[in-house]
Write an enzyme that holds these catalytic residues in place. Structure first.
Site, PDB file in Angstrom:
ATOM      1  N   LYS A 230       0.709  -1.168   0.162  1.00 15.43           N
ATOM      2  CA  LYS A 230       0.035   0.073   0.219  1.00 15.43           C
ATOM      3  C   LYS A 230       0.675   1.335   0.144  1.00 15.43           C
ATOM      4  CE  LYS A 230      -4.139  -2.307   1.870  1.00 15.43           C
ATOM      5  NZ  LYS A 230      -4.888  -2.606   3.063  1.00 15.43           N
ATOM      6  N   ASP A 305      -9.253  -4.721  -2.056  1.00 17.10           N
ATOM      7  CA  ASP A 305      -8.896  -3.647  -1.091  1.00 17.10           C
ATOM      8  C   ASP A 305      -8.387  -2.626  -1.896  1.00 17.10           C
ATOM      9  OD1 ASP A 305      -7.386  -2.219   0.634  1.00 17.10           O
ATOM     10  OD2 ASP A 305      -6.519  -3.868   1.943  1.00 17.10           O
ATOM     11  N   HIS A 400     -14.821  15.270 -21.562  1.00 16.83           N
ATOM     12  CA  HIS A 400     -14.967  15.406 -19.974  1.00 16.83           C
ATOM     13  C   HIS A 400     -15.956  16.564 -19.994  1.00 16.83           C
ATOM     14  CE1 HIS A 400     -12.511  12.511 -17.745  1.00 16.83           C
ATOM     15  NE2 HIS A 400     -11.930  12.454 -19.248  1.00 16.83           N
TER      16      HIS A 400
HETATM   17  C1  LIG Z   1     -15.500   9.818 -24.689  1.00 16.78           C
HETATM   18  C2  LIG Z   1     -15.063   9.303 -25.598  1.00 16.78           C
HETATM   19  C3  LIG Z   1     -15.278   7.693 -25.538  1.00 16.78           C
HETATM   20  C4  LIG Z   1     -15.925   9.606 -27.081  1.00 16.78           C
HETATM   21  O1  LIG Z   1     -15.400   8.911 -27.936  1.00 16.78           O
HETATM   22  P1  LIG Z   1     -15.635   9.361 -29.605  1.00 16.78           P
HETATM   23  O2  LIG Z   1     -14.753   8.353 -30.272  1.00 16.78           O
HETATM   24  O3  LIG Z   1     -15.443  10.617 -29.912  1.00 16.78           O
HETATM   25  O4  LIG Z   1     -17.298   8.839 -29.965  1.00 16.78           O
HETATM   26  P2  LIG Z   1     -18.271   7.976 -30.558  1.00 16.78           P
HETATM   27  O5  LIG Z   1     -19.105   8.389 -30.563  1.00 16.78           O
HETATM   28  O6  LIG Z   1     -17.633   7.832 -32.013  1.00 16.78           O
HETATM   29  O7  LIG Z   1     -17.991   6.672 -29.941  1.00 16.78           O
HETATM   30  C5  LIG Z   1     -16.856   5.823 -30.030  1.00 16.78           C
HETATM   31  C6  LIG Z   1     -16.856   4.576 -28.954  1.00 16.78           C
HETATM   32  O8  LIG Z   1     -16.674   5.089 -27.650  1.00 16.78           O
HETATM   33  C7  LIG Z   1     -17.756   4.548 -26.834  1.00 16.78           C
HETATM   34  N1  LIG Z   1     -18.843   5.251 -26.263  1.00 16.78           N
HETATM   35  C8  LIG Z   1     -18.968   6.612 -26.674  1.00 16.78           C
HETATM   36  N2  LIG Z   1     -19.766   7.457 -25.991  1.00 16.78           N
HETATM   37  C9  LIG Z   1     -20.221   6.738 -24.849  1.00 16.78           C
HETATM   38  C10 LIG Z   1     -21.107   6.666 -23.863  1.00 16.78           C
HETATM   39  N3  LIG Z   1     -21.696   7.739 -23.500  1.00 16.78           N
HETATM   40  N4  LIG Z   1     -21.203   5.666 -23.102  1.00 16.78           N
HETATM   41  C11 LIG Z   1     -20.524   4.527 -23.535  1.00 16.78           C
HETATM   42  N5  LIG Z   1     -19.764   4.105 -24.106  1.00 16.78           N
HETATM   43  C12 LIG Z   1     -19.422   5.232 -25.233  1.00 16.78           C
HETATM   44  C13 LIG Z   1     -18.596   3.365 -27.750  1.00 16.78           C
HETATM   45  O9  LIG Z   1     -17.883   2.134 -27.503  1.00 16.78           O
HETATM   46  C14 LIG Z   1     -18.443   4.141 -28.834  1.00 16.78           C
HETATM   47  O10 LIG Z   1     -18.791   3.153 -30.064  1.00 16.78           O
HETATM   48  P3  LIG Z   1     -20.166   2.458 -30.153  1.00 16.78           P
HETATM   49  O11 LIG Z   1     -20.616   1.629 -29.186  1.00 16.78           O
HETATM   50  O12 LIG Z   1     -21.124   3.709 -30.382  1.00 16.78           O
HETATM   51  O13 LIG Z   1     -20.179   1.972 -31.545  1.00 16.78           O
HETATM   52  C15 LIG Z   1     -13.600   9.365 -26.059  1.00 16.78           C
HETATM   53  O14 LIG Z   1     -13.293  10.963 -26.464  1.00 16.78           O
HETATM   54  C16 LIG Z   1     -12.712   9.382 -24.978  1.00 16.78           C
HETATM   55  O15 LIG Z   1     -12.326   8.018 -24.608  1.00 16.78           O
HETATM   56  N6  LIG Z   1     -12.120  10.306 -24.277  1.00 16.78           N
HETATM   57  C17 LIG Z   1     -10.958  10.037 -23.147  1.00 16.78           C
HETATM   58  C18 LIG Z   1     -11.776  10.023 -22.004  1.00 16.78           C
HETATM   59  C19 LIG Z   1     -10.787   9.269 -20.900  1.00 16.78           C
HETATM   60  O16 LIG Z   1     -10.110   8.492 -21.160  1.00 16.78           O
HETATM   61  N7  LIG Z   1     -10.998   9.715 -19.614  1.00 16.78           N
HETATM   62  C20 LIG Z   1     -10.288   9.145 -18.563  1.00 16.78           C
HETATM   63  C21 LIG Z   1     -10.377   9.628 -17.447  1.00 16.78           C
HETATM   64  S1  LIG Z   1      -8.923  11.085 -17.510  1.00 16.78           S
HETATM   65  C22 LIG Z   1      -8.453  10.908 -16.009  1.00 16.78           C
HETATM   66  O17 LIG Z   1      -8.943  10.841 -14.825  1.00 16.78           O
HETATM   67  C23 LIG Z   1      -6.880  10.876 -16.014  1.00 16.78           C
HETATM   68  C24 LIG Z   1      -5.944  12.048 -16.617  1.00 16.78           C
HETATM   69  C25 LIG Z   1      -6.450  12.434 -18.317  1.00 16.78           C
HETATM   70  O18 LIG Z   1      -5.915  12.956 -15.943  1.00 16.78           O
HETATM   71  C26 LIG Z   1      -4.594  11.117 -16.837  1.00 16.78           C
HETATM   72  C27 LIG Z   1      -3.529  11.847 -17.511  1.00 16.78           C
HETATM   73  O19 LIG Z   1      -2.946  12.616 -17.029  1.00 16.78           O
HETATM   74  O20 LIG Z   1      -3.627  11.362 -18.726  1.00 16.78           O
HETATM   75  N1  LIG Z   2      -3.231  -8.490   7.697  1.00 10.39           N
HETATM   76  C1  LIG Z   2      -2.478  -7.689   6.987  1.00 10.39           C
HETATM   77  O1  LIG Z   2      -1.572  -7.133   7.264  1.00 10.39           O
HETATM   78  C2  LIG Z   2      -3.602  -7.172   5.850  1.00 10.39           C
HETATM   79  C3  LIG Z   2      -4.720  -7.547   5.462  1.00 10.39           C
HETATM   80  N2  LIG Z   2      -5.441  -6.921   4.409  1.00 10.39           N
HETATM   81  C4  LIG Z   2      -6.823  -7.346   4.472  1.00 10.39           C
HETATM   82  O2  LIG Z   2      -6.740  -8.653   4.187  1.00 10.39           O
HETATM   83  C5  LIG Z   2      -7.624  -9.311   3.580  1.00 10.39           C
HETATM   84  C6  LIG Z   2      -7.368 -10.133   2.573  1.00 10.39           C
HETATM   85  O3  LIG Z   2      -6.649 -11.416   3.035  1.00 10.39           O
HETATM   86  P1  LIG Z   2      -6.733 -12.581   2.432  1.00 10.39           P
HETATM   87  O4  LIG Z   2      -5.643 -13.463   3.288  1.00 10.39           O
HETATM   88  O5  LIG Z   2      -6.660 -12.575   1.122  1.00 10.39           O
HETATM   89  O6  LIG Z   2      -8.294 -13.014   2.963  1.00 10.39           O
HETATM   90  P2  LIG Z   2      -9.189 -13.558   4.238  1.00 10.39           P
HETATM   91  O7  LIG Z   2      -8.316 -13.229   5.567  1.00 10.39           O
HETATM   92  O8  LIG Z   2     -10.436 -13.308   3.909  1.00 10.39           O
HETATM   93  O9  LIG Z   2      -8.632 -15.212   4.113  1.00 10.39           O
HETATM   94  C7  LIG Z   2      -9.158 -15.754   3.066  1.00 10.39           C
HETATM   95  C8  LIG Z   2      -8.887 -17.644   3.436  1.00 10.39           C
HETATM   96  O10 LIG Z   2      -9.771 -18.112   2.555  1.00 10.39           O
HETATM   97  C9  LIG Z   2      -9.444 -19.553   2.665  1.00 10.39           C
HETATM   98  N3  LIG Z   2      -9.535 -19.971   1.079  1.00 10.39           N
HETATM   99  C10 LIG Z   2     -10.780 -20.653   0.950  1.00 10.39           C
HETATM  100  N4  LIG Z   2     -10.721 -21.070  -0.387  1.00 10.39           N
HETATM  101  C11 LIG Z   2      -9.318 -20.593  -0.908  1.00 10.39           C
HETATM  102  C12 LIG Z   2      -8.875 -20.572  -2.318  1.00 10.39           C
HETATM  103  N5  LIG Z   2      -9.457 -21.061  -3.225  1.00 10.39           N
HETATM  104  N6  LIG Z   2      -7.794 -19.947  -2.564  1.00 10.39           N
HETATM  105  C13 LIG Z   2      -7.308 -19.343  -1.417  1.00 10.39           C
HETATM  106  N7  LIG Z   2      -7.782 -19.342  -0.123  1.00 10.39           N
HETATM  107  C14 LIG Z   2      -9.043 -19.839   0.149  1.00 10.39           C
HETATM  108  C15 LIG Z   2      -7.814 -19.509   3.005  1.00 10.39           C
HETATM  109  O11 LIG Z   2      -7.736 -20.313   4.250  1.00 10.39           O
HETATM  110  P3  LIG Z   2      -6.255 -21.140   4.526  1.00 10.39           P
HETATM  111  O12 LIG Z   2      -5.463 -19.942   4.762  1.00 10.39           O
HETATM  112  O13 LIG Z   2      -6.650 -21.834   5.532  1.00 10.39           O
HETATM  113  O14 LIG Z   2      -5.845 -21.790   3.193  1.00 10.39           O
HETATM  114  C16 LIG Z   2      -7.548 -17.892   3.341  1.00 10.39           C
HETATM  115  O15 LIG Z   2      -6.400 -17.852   4.148  1.00 10.39           O
HETATM  116  C17 LIG Z   2      -8.330  -8.007   3.016  1.00 10.39           C
HETATM  117  O16 LIG Z   2      -9.707  -7.729   3.778  1.00 10.39           O
HETATM  118  C18 LIG Z   2      -7.692  -6.710   3.157  1.00 10.39           C
HETATM  119  O17 LIG Z   2      -8.116  -5.550   3.448  1.00 10.39           O
HETATM  120  C19 LIG Z   2      -4.881  -5.939   3.652  1.00 10.39           C
HETATM  121  C20 LIG Z   2      -3.673  -5.576   3.845  1.00 10.39           C
HETATM  122  C21 LIG Z   2      -2.806  -5.819   4.968  1.00 10.39           C
END
Ligand SMILES: CC(C)(COP(=O)([O-])OP(=O)([O-])OC[C@H]1O[C@@H](n2cnc3c(N)ncnc32)[C@H](O)[C@@H]1OP(=O)([O-])[O-])[C@@H](O)C(=O)NCCC(=O)NCCSC(=O)C[C@@](C)(O)CC(=O)[O-]
Ligand SMILES: NC(=O)C1=CN([C@@H]2O[C@H](COP(=O)(O)OP(=O)(O)OC[C@H]3O[C@@H](n4cnc5c(N)ncnc54)[C@H](OP(=O)(O)O)[C@@H]3O)[C@@H](O)[C@H]2O)C=CC1
Length: 405
Positions: A230, A305, A400
């Site tokens: 983390k 988590d 956006h």
């Molecule tokens: C917004 C689009 C998708 C438009 O994209 P577009 O190509 O202008 O639009 P379009 O109408 O031609 O649509 C293309 C496809 O986009 C999807 N689509 C289109 N509209 C929708 C909608 N309403 N709901 C669901 N899906 C949608 C859909 O798949 C669609 O195809 P279709 O299904 O129509 O055949 C595009 O401009 C885009 O992806 N922009 C980027 C936005 C983005 O990625 N934002 C992420 C968060 S930004 C951020 O938090 C991080 C940042 C940016 O700060 C990190 C950094 O520093 O880089």
């Molecule tokens: N303790 C810490 O320091 C930290 C804890 N966490 C927290 O830990 C939690 C996740 O821990 P995690 O150990 O994954 O989960 P759990 O503590 O919920 O334990 C899961 C248990 O499920 C049993 N199990 C049953 N079926 C399976 C399977 N198919 N594969 C694997 N295990 C199975 C295992 O028992 P057995 O071991 O007997 O096989 C396993 O220990 C989250 O809530 C997270 O937020 C996050 C960061 C730090």
């Protein structure tokens, strides 16, 4: 209000009942009602909406959340279908995404469209192991060396001790690091379908006890931050933590033009100058556009988590030139996911995992969490493609403005 509830609230006010003791006096739902009413009276906030939830809280308040008063709701949307060609995930999936960021799901959806049309994301897991690293104090540098040598000579017996605490955990490796008189013992386990932090911490405590007893090392902290849990850390990016997974896709020039309204050369230049050079200049550990966006949205939906977004987003995105288009990849060195344990058993989170066909333990141990990791890596690839495309086309702000405000 029920007289019994009023009496408990009065006990809370007088201090004769502790806030966290309510579950020992009342049913889980009643405990939440009393605690929420008390906090509501203390803060003057109604909390009516927080008190409206659909989950069975008996599990949540005993395993996931102390002093529980209700639930916050995050909008849940879908993107897809997304075609994935992995070793564990093979098929087309609707991705559950919980977010409040307008334009995010539209973006991932666009990436999914491109990947699916291009034949599906090719995805592989390269490494899998959860770590915990206790820190010990040695008396001197030679003593630190003795501790490391003892651990290296006794790995087999330490493995037996660790594995006696778990049915599913298997100790894979122990790596020691020394800084003066501090000895860091990074212990790695495969954890089946669990994310594994509780499992690995319990097993590591037993190892730490044995090391202390046999070597005279003093256990200072069961987690010494070389795990590293983390916090952003290069060790996770280099050695891996949880699952190390890569996804890639070839996109043709036509597809880049039609779906992303840009071209291959622009996509490559944006990736180089932004994700690679820009990230290097900023001193970033992750060299990507917005892996955290997609990982956070899936993690929230699927009961992971949320603090593990820190390591999960430690991803690198590449865009290689390729005949007639580009090959785009993402590599996530430290994706920590589980399909059992933690928040995965909560009702809505389990529904979301079920949408992907990976709720609970897999047919073979670890197959469900591996499938989940492959789907997430493919979803991150979808997000990277779409944002790189939008930046290349100059559409980020427009998108956006239209979808996010
Ligand atoms: C917004 C689009 C998708 C438009 O994209 P577009 O190509 O202008 O639009 P379009 O109408 O031609 O649509 C293309 C496809 O986009 C999807 N689509 C289109 N509209 C929708 C909608 N309403 N709901 C669901 N899906 C949608 C859909 O798949 C669609 O195809 P279709 O299904 O129509 O055949 C595009 O401009 C885009 O992806 N922009 C980027 C936005 C983005 O990625 N934002 C992420 C968060 S930004 C951020 O938090 C991080 C940042 C940016 O700060 C990190 C950094 O520093 O880089
Ligand atoms: N303790 C810490 O320091 C930290 C804890 N966490 C927290 O830990 C939690 C996740 O821990 P995690 O150990 O994954 O989960 P759990 O503590 O919920 O334990 C899961 C248990 O499920 C049993 N199990 C049953 N079926 C399976 C399977 N198919 N594969 C694997 N295990 C199975 C295992 O028992 P057995 O071991 O007997 O096989 C396993 O220990 C989250 O809530 C997270 O937020 C996050 C960061 C730090």
């Amino acid at each position: 209000m029920d007289e019994n509830f009023r009496q408990h609230i009065s006990g809370l006010k007088k201090g004769t009942i502790k806030l966290h003791a309510l579950e020992s006096l009342l049913t889980p739902d009643d405990a939440l009602t009393v605690r929420r009413s008390f906090i509501s009276e203390e803060t003057g906030v109604s909390l009516e909406k927080a008190g409206s939830y659909s989950m069975d809280v008996s599990r949540a308040c005993s395993k996931n959340c102390e002093n529980m008063i209700g639930a916050v709701q995050i909008p849940l949307g879908v993107a897809g279908k997304l075609k994935v060609k992995g070793e564990y995930a093979e098929g087309e999936y609707y991705l559950p995404l919980a977010t409040t960021e307008g334009a995010l799901i539209a973006s991932v959806n666009r990436g999914c469209k491109a990947i699916t049309r291009a034949g599906g994301a090719e995805v592989r897991i390269f490494r899998d192991g959860m770590t915990r690293a206790p820190v010990f104090a040695a008396k001197s540098v030679p003593h630190a060396n003795e501790i490391v040598c003892w651990i290296e000579e006794n790995t087999g017996s330490l493995r037996e001790i660790a594995e006696s605490t778990t049915n599913h955990g298997k100790m894979k490796d122990i790596l020691c690091f020394v800084v003066g008189t501090s000895v860091y013992v990074r212990i790695e386990f495969s954890t089946g379908d669990a994310m594994g932090m509780n499992m690995v911490t319990i097993a590591s405590e037993r190892i730490a006890g044995e090391v202390a007893e046999k070597t005279g090392a003093v256990l200072v902290a069961l987690s010494g931050n070389m795990c590293t849990d983390k916090k952003p850390a290069a060790i996770n990016a280099i050695l891996g933590r949880g699952k190390t997974v890569s996804a890639g896709i070839f996109l043709s020039d036509d597809m880049i033009k039609e779906i992303f309204k840009t071209d291959a050369a622009t996509l490559m230049e944006v990736n180089t100058r932004k994700n690679l050079v820009g990230s290097a200049k900023a001193g970033a550990i992750g060299f990507n556009a917005h892996a955290a966006n997609v990982i956070a949205a899936i993690f929230l939906a699927c009961g992971q988590d949320p603090a593990h977004v820190v390591e999960g987003a430690n991803a690198m995105t590449t865009v290689d030139p390729s005949e007639g288009g580009v090959y785009v990849s993402v590599t996530l060195p430290s994706l920590q996911v589980g399909t059992v344990g933690g928040g995965t058993g909560l009702d809505t989170q389990r529904e979301c995992l079920s949408m992907l066909g990976c709720a609970g333990g897999g047919e073979t141990s670890g197959s469900n969490s591996s499938k989940f990791a492959e789907i997430i890596a493919s979803a991150v690839l979808a997000g990277e493609l779409s944002l790189l495309g939008a930046l290349g086309a100059g559409h980020l702000a427009r998108a956006h403005k239209q979808l996010g405000r």
